[in-house]
Each structure stands twice: as structure tokens, then as C-alpha cells.
Scaffold this motif. Structure first.
Motif, PDB file in Angstrom:
ATOM      1  N   ASP A  72      -9.377  -3.417  -8.876  1.00  0.00           N
ATOM      2  CA  ASP A  72     -10.230  -3.308  -7.699  1.00  0.00           C
ATOM      3  C   ASP A  72      -9.302  -3.018  -6.519  1.00  0.00           C
ATOM      4  O   ASP A  72      -8.489  -3.868  -6.140  1.00  0.00           O
ATOM      5  N   PHE A  73      -9.411  -1.825  -5.955  1.00  0.00           N
ATOM      6  CA  PHE A  73      -8.480  -1.400  -4.904  1.00  0.00           C
ATOM      7  C   PHE A  73      -9.038  -1.618  -3.487  1.00  0.00           C
ATOM      8  O   PHE A  73      -8.661  -0.892  -2.559  1.00  0.00           O
ATOM      9  N   THR A  74      -9.901  -2.608  -3.333  1.00  0.00           N
ATOM     10  CA  THR A  74     -10.471  -2.903  -2.015  1.00  0.00           C
ATOM     11  C   THR A  74      -9.378  -3.037  -0.940  1.00  0.00           C
ATOM     12  O   THR A  74      -9.550  -2.564   0.187  1.00  0.00           O
ATOM     13  N   SER A  75      -8.261  -3.653  -1.287  1.00  0.00           N
ATOM     14  CA  SER A  75      -7.173  -3.835  -0.312  1.00  0.00           C
ATOM     15  C   SER A  75      -6.525  -2.517   0.097  1.00  0.00           C
ATOM     16  O   SER A  75      -5.749  -2.464   1.049  1.00  0.00           O
ATOM     17  N   PHE A  76      -6.826  -1.470  -0.658  1.00  0.00           N
ATOM     18  CA  PHE A  76      -6.199  -0.166  -0.397  1.00  0.00           C
ATOM     19  C   PHE A  76      -7.219   0.874   0.078  1.00  0.00           C
ATOM     20  O   PHE A  76      -6.982   2.063  -0.063  1.00  0.00           O
TER      21      PHE A  76
ATOM     22  N   GLU B 228       0.839  -7.567  -6.504  1.00  0.00           N
ATOM     23  CA  GLU B 228      -0.236  -8.220  -7.258  1.00  0.00           C
ATOM     24  C   GLU B 228      -1.113  -9.077  -6.345  1.00  0.00           C
ATOM     25  O   GLU B 228      -2.334  -9.063  -6.464  1.00  0.00           O
ATOM     26  N   LYS B 229      -0.461  -9.809  -5.446  1.00  0.00           N
ATOM     27  CA  LYS B 229      -1.221 -10.668  -4.519  1.00  0.00           C
ATOM     28  C   LYS B 229      -2.153  -9.825  -3.651  1.00  0.00           C
ATOM     29  O   LYS B 229      -3.299 -10.195  -3.401  1.00  0.00           O
ATOM     30  N   ILE B 230      -1.632  -8.687  -3.183  1.00  0.00           N
ATOM     31  CA  ILE B 230      -2.439  -7.834  -2.303  1.00  0.00           C
ATOM     32  C   ILE B 230      -3.628  -7.247  -3.067  1.00  0.00           C
ATOM     33  O   ILE B 230      -4.748  -7.202  -2.540  1.00  0.00           O
ATOM     34  N   ILE B 231      -3.413  -6.835  -4.304  1.00  0.00           N
ATOM     35  CA  ILE B 231      -4.534  -6.325  -5.112  1.00  0.00           C
ATOM     36  C   ILE B 231      -5.591  -7.421  -5.273  1.00  0.00           C
ATOM     37  O   ILE B 231      -6.778  -7.201  -5.017  1.00  0.00           O
ATOM     38  N   LEU B 232      -5.146  -8.629  -5.654  1.00  0.00           N
ATOM     39  CA  LEU B 232      -6.082  -9.729  -5.926  1.00  0.00           C
ATOM     40  C   LEU B 232      -6.825 -10.183  -4.676  1.00  0.00           C
ATOM     41  O   LEU B 232      -7.966 -10.639  -4.750  1.00  0.00           O
ATOM     42  N   ALA B 233      -6.183 -10.044  -3.493  1.00  0.00           N
ATOM     43  CA  ALA B 233      -6.809 -10.512  -2.246  1.00  0.00           C
ATOM     44  C   ALA B 233      -8.069  -9.707  -1.900  1.00  0.00           C
ATOM     45  O   ALA B 233      -8.959 -10.206  -1.212  1.00  0.00           O
ATOM     46  N   LYS B 234      -8.144  -8.482  -2.380  1.00  0.00           N
ATOM     47  CA  LYS B 234      -9.261  -7.584  -2.037  1.00  0.00           C
ATOM     48  C   LYS B 234      -9.533  -7.594  -0.538  1.00  0.00           C
ATOM     49  O   LYS B 234     -10.677  -7.757  -0.080  1.00  0.00           O
ATOM     50  N   ASP B 235      -8.477  -7.440   0.235  1.00  0.00           N
ATOM     51  CA  ASP B 235      -8.575  -7.544   1.693  1.00  0.00           C
ATOM     52  C   ASP B 235      -7.713  -6.449   2.317  1.00  0.00           C
ATOM     53  O   ASP B 235      -6.487  -6.453   2.172  1.00  0.00           O
ATOM     54  N   ARG B 236      -8.364  -5.527   3.014  1.00  0.00           N
ATOM     55  CA  ARG B 236      -7.676  -4.385   3.620  1.00  0.00           C
ATOM     56  C   ARG B 236      -6.545  -4.810   4.554  1.00  0.00           C
ATOM     57  O   ARG B 236      -5.563  -4.098   4.744  1.00  0.00           O
ATOM     58  N   GLN B 237      -6.655  -5.989   5.157  1.00  0.00           N
ATOM     59  CA  GLN B 237      -5.645  -6.424   6.126  1.00  0.00           C
ATOM     60  C   GLN B 237      -4.288  -6.717   5.471  1.00  0.00           C
ATOM     61  O   GLN B 237      -3.270  -6.805   6.153  1.00  0.00           O
ATOM     62  N   LYS B 238      -4.288  -6.870   4.146  1.00  0.00           N
ATOM     63  CA  LYS B 238      -3.048  -7.289   3.478  1.00  0.00           C
ATOM     64  C   LYS B 238      -2.036  -6.151   3.342  1.00  0.00           C
ATOM     65  O   LYS B 238      -0.833  -6.388   3.347  1.00  0.00           O
ATOM     66  N   ALA B 239      -2.500  -4.938   3.147  1.00  0.00           N
ATOM     67  CA  ALA B 239      -1.556  -3.846   2.902  1.00  0.00           C
ATOM     68  C   ALA B 239      -1.024  -3.259   4.211  1.00  0.00           C
ATOM     69  O   ALA B 239       0.095  -2.805   4.288  1.00  0.00           O
ATOM     70  N   ARG B 240      -1.846  -3.294   5.242  1.00  0.00           N
ATOM     71  CA  ARG B 240      -1.437  -2.973   6.613  1.00  0.00           C
ATOM     72  C   ARG B 240      -1.152  -1.512   6.940  1.00  0.00           C
ATOM     73  O   ARG B 240      -1.957  -0.875   7.604  1.00  0.00           O
ATOM     74  N   ASN B 241      -0.020  -0.978   6.538  1.00  0.00           N
ATOM     75  CA  ASN B 241       0.399   0.328   7.055  1.00  0.00           C
ATOM     76  C   ASN B 241      -0.186   1.501   6.277  1.00  0.00           C
ATOM     77  O   ASN B 241      -0.203   1.491   5.055  1.00  0.00           O
ATOM     78  N   THR B 242      -0.623   2.508   7.010  1.00  0.00           N
ATOM     79  CA  THR B 242      -1.113   3.746   6.424  1.00  0.00           C
ATOM     80  C   THR B 242      -0.112   4.841   6.774  1.00  0.00           C
ATOM     81  O   THR B 242       0.138   5.098   7.943  1.00  0.00           O
ATOM     82  N   ALA B 243       0.478   5.458   5.758  1.00  0.00           N
ATOM     83  CA  ALA B 243       1.459   6.518   6.017  1.00  0.00           C
ATOM     84  C   ALA B 243       0.749   7.717   6.640  1.00  0.00           C
ATOM     85  O   ALA B 243      -0.431   7.965   6.369  1.00  0.00           O
ATOM     86  N   PRO B 244       1.450   8.503   7.482  1.00  0.00           N
ATOM     87  CA  PRO B 244       0.784   9.602   8.198  1.00  0.00           C
ATOM     88  C   PRO B 244       0.244  10.703   7.281  1.00  0.00           C
ATOM     89  O   PRO B 244       0.774  10.941   6.195  1.00  0.00           O
ATOM     90  N   ALA B 245      -0.797  11.357   7.751  1.00  0.00           N
ATOM     91  CA  ALA B 245      -1.482  12.404   6.976  1.00  0.00           C
ATOM     92  C   ALA B 245      -0.544  13.550   6.591  1.00  0.00           C
ATOM     93  O   ALA B 245      -0.676  14.135   5.513  1.00  0.00           O
ATOM     94  N   SER B 246       0.411  13.871   7.451  1.00  0.00           N
ATOM     95  CA  SER B 246       1.245  15.074   7.265  1.00  0.00           C
ATOM     96  C   SER B 246       2.030  15.090   5.953  1.00  0.00           C
ATOM     97  O   SER B 246       2.423  16.150   5.487  1.00  0.00           O
ATOM     98  N   GLY B 247       2.248  13.911   5.342  1.00  0.00           N
ATOM     99  CA  GLY B 247       3.037  13.867   4.101  1.00  0.00           C
ATOM    100  C   GLY B 247       2.215  13.993   2.828  1.00  0.00           C
ATOM    101  O   GLY B 247       2.769  14.047   1.735  1.00  0.00           O
ATOM    102  N   LEU B 248       0.878  14.040   2.977  1.00  0.00           N
ATOM    103  CA  LEU B 248      -0.001  13.955   1.802  1.00  0.00           C
ATOM    104  C   LEU B 248      -0.484  15.324   1.316  1.00  0.00           C
ATOM    105  O   LEU B 248      -0.877  16.176   2.131  1.00  0.00           O
ATOM    106  N   TYR B 249      -0.460  15.512  -0.002  1.00  0.00           N
ATOM    107  CA  TYR B 249      -0.936  16.739  -0.647  1.00  0.00           C
ATOM    108  C   TYR B 249      -1.899  16.400  -1.772  1.00  0.00           C
ATOM    109  O   TYR B 249      -1.558  15.581  -2.629  1.00  0.00           O
ATOM    110  N   LEU B 250      -3.075  17.024  -1.775  1.00  0.00           N
ATOM    111  CA  LEU B 250      -3.910  17.027  -2.977  1.00  0.00           C
ATOM    112  C   LEU B 250      -3.260  18.041  -3.900  1.00  0.00           C
ATOM    113  O   LEU B 250      -3.270  19.250  -3.627  1.00  0.00           O
ATOM    114  N   TYR B 251      -2.635  17.536  -4.963  1.00  0.00           N
ATOM    115  CA  TYR B 251      -1.689  18.368  -5.718  1.00  0.00           C
ATOM    116  C   TYR B 251      -2.349  19.095  -6.887  1.00  0.00           C
ATOM    117  O   TYR B 251      -2.047  20.233  -7.182  1.00  0.00           O
TER     118      TYR B 251
END
Lengths: 260, 260
Positions: free
Chosen positions: A154-158, A219-242
Motif C-alpha cells: 500500500d503506497f499511501t505514504s508515497f 518499511e516504517k514509512i510504507i506501514l505508516a500509510k501517511d504522506r507526511q512520512k516520506a516528505r520530499n518530492t524530487a523535482p519534475a525535471s529529472g523524471l521520464y516516462l521511459y
């Protein structure tokens, strides 16, 4: 009426993402405008395998649409559309498909790539094509942490808020990090991704590589199912739908099957 | 008053070239604006080793300026300027120099690079960083033709109109072509270059590689001293001011010395 499936690449820098929006330059909008010229005014709806956000790139986005009137050979459709595209979109492949093919619902897996640039200052030539992180990152820790993301979770935290999807269980089949000069290339293949999921995964792996978080926190962050746990979102410019897979995922990309 | 010499790289895509112009975004203009902030209003003139045109990039442009007031350590000048730069300019190195150093007149040699992209269609990710040529090019012919350009010649046939320079004799010390995936990298080092000279050389070598002109035409074109003979100018997007030499040119880059 004939359904076409096309593969395309685009530099997302100057687009407000894939999805059409009023008064914004979008991938869908530009392609639908081109089709409008080809059909002499009949509107054709373009379906994408998934949306990409503003600034996100594609090396292998896939679309389908139903073209009205006489059937045009797939190769001619490719040439005709490329002739109408701006220089930051290019069609790479085209084929005729049956009506039961749907670019979004027929997917077996999707491959995203994230490129982290590690130069001391933002590299002028890579600024739009990577996410910049000048800190020294511990690749061994990042690789170890990545293995905890493999499999069905369950990737709720992500998932960034804003998505309308209720079921947040997804399966990651493959995840890999490679050093390439002063850049780190992260590849993630899964059966589907939540809103901003790859960028949040990247942000977490960077935090771990930088020592802000521990490998065991994954593992803790996955189990927490809480978006606040992972925190940082890397910038869009580095992402590719490959790449988008419509056939079964090749075995070499299915690390779970290997593991089990 | 202290003279500073700085090395910088820039993505030329969104600049109207190096030289300051009213109401245009230029490299010189952006740097002078940053210095104006640092001096709290005292105008500092930035001198470049040479101009670059709109869309032309730099991996190793060099500037000098005289900074008024107290001497700032070279490293701090580098950091201060980088903090004020937009993301498409970056300073790479900084040093204090004597008043007899002049970034333009003290040069021993300049190195330009041109990158030709050979993909079938314009690559969205390389469109601003290469010149696109989809035709198959004969590298052996191009390499052979390049050797005719080596040495001291009157390069009138390779100078775009618009330059004010009368003496068009220049010496090319080094010229080399390398295949790199689907790109061809052309390096040219000389004691100086006329307006558009590297782009015109590239255009001629492409014509020869493509069979539009013969290897032997190079000598005829040089001797003709006629701009109309070389014809094609490769696009700005593929050109990089790669390095400026202020010390004697390393022997490995002096093919003439080797040859004679």
C-alpha cells in the motif's frame, strides 16, 4: 474509423503536462490540434497511457486515438503527425490496433526513470533534464533501501494529495540505481503509479543516501500509510516516462518473480 | 580596483548571444546586472574572450572585469556571482589577474566544438544542443577534407558578412571528427576565428560527407576567397565555445607543429 497506437517522446520543459487544459500548451492539446488539421475539423480525442506533469519528460509515452474516415497506413500516420509536431515532440512508432486495445487499461507495466545530477552547482546543460542534488549520496544505502520498495505494498505514504484513486496498493517489479558519471539513474517498473509516486520515492532515497533517514525507515514509512512520512518530492525535471509494457513484462525486469 | 578572470559555461538557448543589447537577454547583460548589485550601483564592464551568437553555447567562455573597492578573494567572487546567476549560466573558476591580462588580446588559441546529431528526426532532447543532419555522412571523406583546413590560410570564404575584420588570415592548429553514438563531434582549435567560421566549416564538411561537394573542393574554396563558395552555415544550436587557451597550446593539440 480506425484505432491507432503511437509511441512518442517529448521534452516536457515547455509543456504544462500531458493533459489538455484551456490556454495552456500541453502534449494532448498539441496532438489534438494536429489531428484537427488532418481531419479538416473533426475533433479526435487523444488518450494517453497516463498523465505526465509539467516539466516531466517522456522517452516512451503511448497514445491511442480513433481516426475517422479512410484508413491511413500506420507509417504514413507517423510521418504526417511528425510533420505537424513542434520540435519538442517526436513520434517514434505507429501501429493499427483493434478497438479492444486501450492505451491506459491494456498496460501490463510502466517504466519510469529518474536522473539525479550530482554536480556541485546546477549544470546549465542538465538543469531541465535532471533533478539536482549536490550532496554526496551513499549508493549502497540507496540500493539497499530500494529493495524494501520491491513487491506489492500500500503506497499511501508515497502518493501526493490530489489523486482521486482510493486503492493505493501497487506492485513494484523492478527498481535499480546506477552511477553514470556525476549522475545517478534510478529505474522503477511497476504495475501502476500513484500521483508523484516516483518523485516521492526518489526524494526518500536521496534523504537516505544523504543520511537524513535510515535504510530501515523505508518499511516504517510504507506501514505508516501517511504522506507526511516520506516528505520530499524530487523535482519534475529529472523524471521520464521511459516505457509502457503492453505484453507480459520480460523476466529480467521482474525481480519479484526471481525473489519468490 | 582588482582585475578578475573567470571561466563560465552557459546554455545559449535563451540568450540573444554574449554581447549586451538593449531590451535583450544577453550573457554580458546578465553578468553586468549581477555586478551592479554587488557594487551597489557602480557599473562594471564585462569583457569576453569573444562573442557568441544567439543560441551558441559555452563550456569554457572566459571573461575579465575590474572590480572596484576592496579586493574579494577569487573563490568568494565565484560563489557570489553564482548565487546571482540564472540557472543557464554557471561560473566554473575564478582568479585574480594583473592589469596586463586581457581576456581577448591575451588569448593563444580558442577551441570550438560542433555537435552534429544524425537521428532521423530532430531529437526533442538534443534539439537545442546539436545541429541536426539526418543524411548519412561519410566520415572518412569528412576527416580527409578537414586536414585541408589545417594550417595558416586566408579564410575569407569562411567568414559571414557583417564582420569588420580586414585581415582574414587565421591558423587552425587542430581539427578532429569523432563519432559518438548517433552524433558527430567536430573539434577545431585555432589562433582566432572569423564571424560564423566554425559553423561555415561544419556546413562544408557536412556537404562533403553527404556527397554534395568533393574533398578536393576544400582547397579550391579556400583559394577562391569568396563567401559564396562554402554556402551552408550549420545552425547555432550545435556550437560550443569549448576552451580558451592563455598559455601555449599543448603539443597534442598542435597538429601543424607535428606535421612540419
Amino acid at each position: 474509423m480506425q484505432r491507432y497506437k503511437l509511441i512518442l517522446a517529448y521534452d516536457g520543459t515547455l509543456f504544462h503536462g500531458f493533459q489538455k487544459q484551456p490556454n495552456q500548451r500541453t502534449i494532448q492539446g498539441v496532438i489534438e490540434d494536429a489531428l484537427l488539421k488532418m481531419t479538416k475539423g473533426k475533433h479526435v480525442i487523444v488518450h494517453g497511457s497516463g498523465r505526465t506533469d509539467a516539466g516531466v519528460h517522456a522517452k516512451g509515452q503511448v497514445i491511442h486515438f480513433d481516426y475517422p474516415g479512410n484508413v491511413i497506413p500506420a507509417k504514413n500516420m507517423l510521418l504526417a503527425l511528425n510533420a505537424l509536431m513542434p520540435r519538442d515532440i517526436i513520434f517514434l512508432d505507429s501501429e493499427l490496433v483493434n478497438d479492444d486495445f486501450h492505451v491506459q487499461y491494456s498496460t501490463k507495466a510502466k517504466w519510469y526513470r529518474y536522473i539525479i545530477n550530482q554536480s556541485r552547482f546546477t549544470d546549465p546543460f542538465r538543469r531541465n533534464y535532471t533533478g539536482h542534488c549536490p550532496y554526496k549520496l551513499d549508493m549502497l544505502k540507496m540500493k539497499k533501501a530500494a529493495t524494501y520498495l520491491l513487491g506489492k505494498h500500500d503506497f499511501t505514504s508515497f502518493a501526493a494529495s490530489g489523486g482521486q484513486i482510493v486503492d493505493k496498493v501497487r506492485t513494484i517489479f523492478y527498481i535499480n540505481l546506477e552511477q553514470n558519471g556525476d549522475e545517478i539513474v534510478l529505474d522503477v517498473i511497476g504495475d501502476g503509479f500513484l500521483y508523484n509516486m516516483v518523485r516521492i520515492i526518489t526524494g526518500l532515497l536521496i534523504d537516505i543516501g544523504h543520511g537524513q533517514k535510515d535504510v530501515e525507515d523505508v518499511e516504517k514509512i510504507i506501514l505508516a500509510k501517511d504522506r507526511q512520512k516520506a516528505r520530499n518530492t524530487a523535482p519534475a525535471s529529472g523524471l521520464y516516462l521511459y516505457h509502457v509494457f503492453y505484453d507480459d513484462l520480460p523476466k529480467k525486469y521482474n525481480l519479484i518473480a526471481k525473489r519468490d
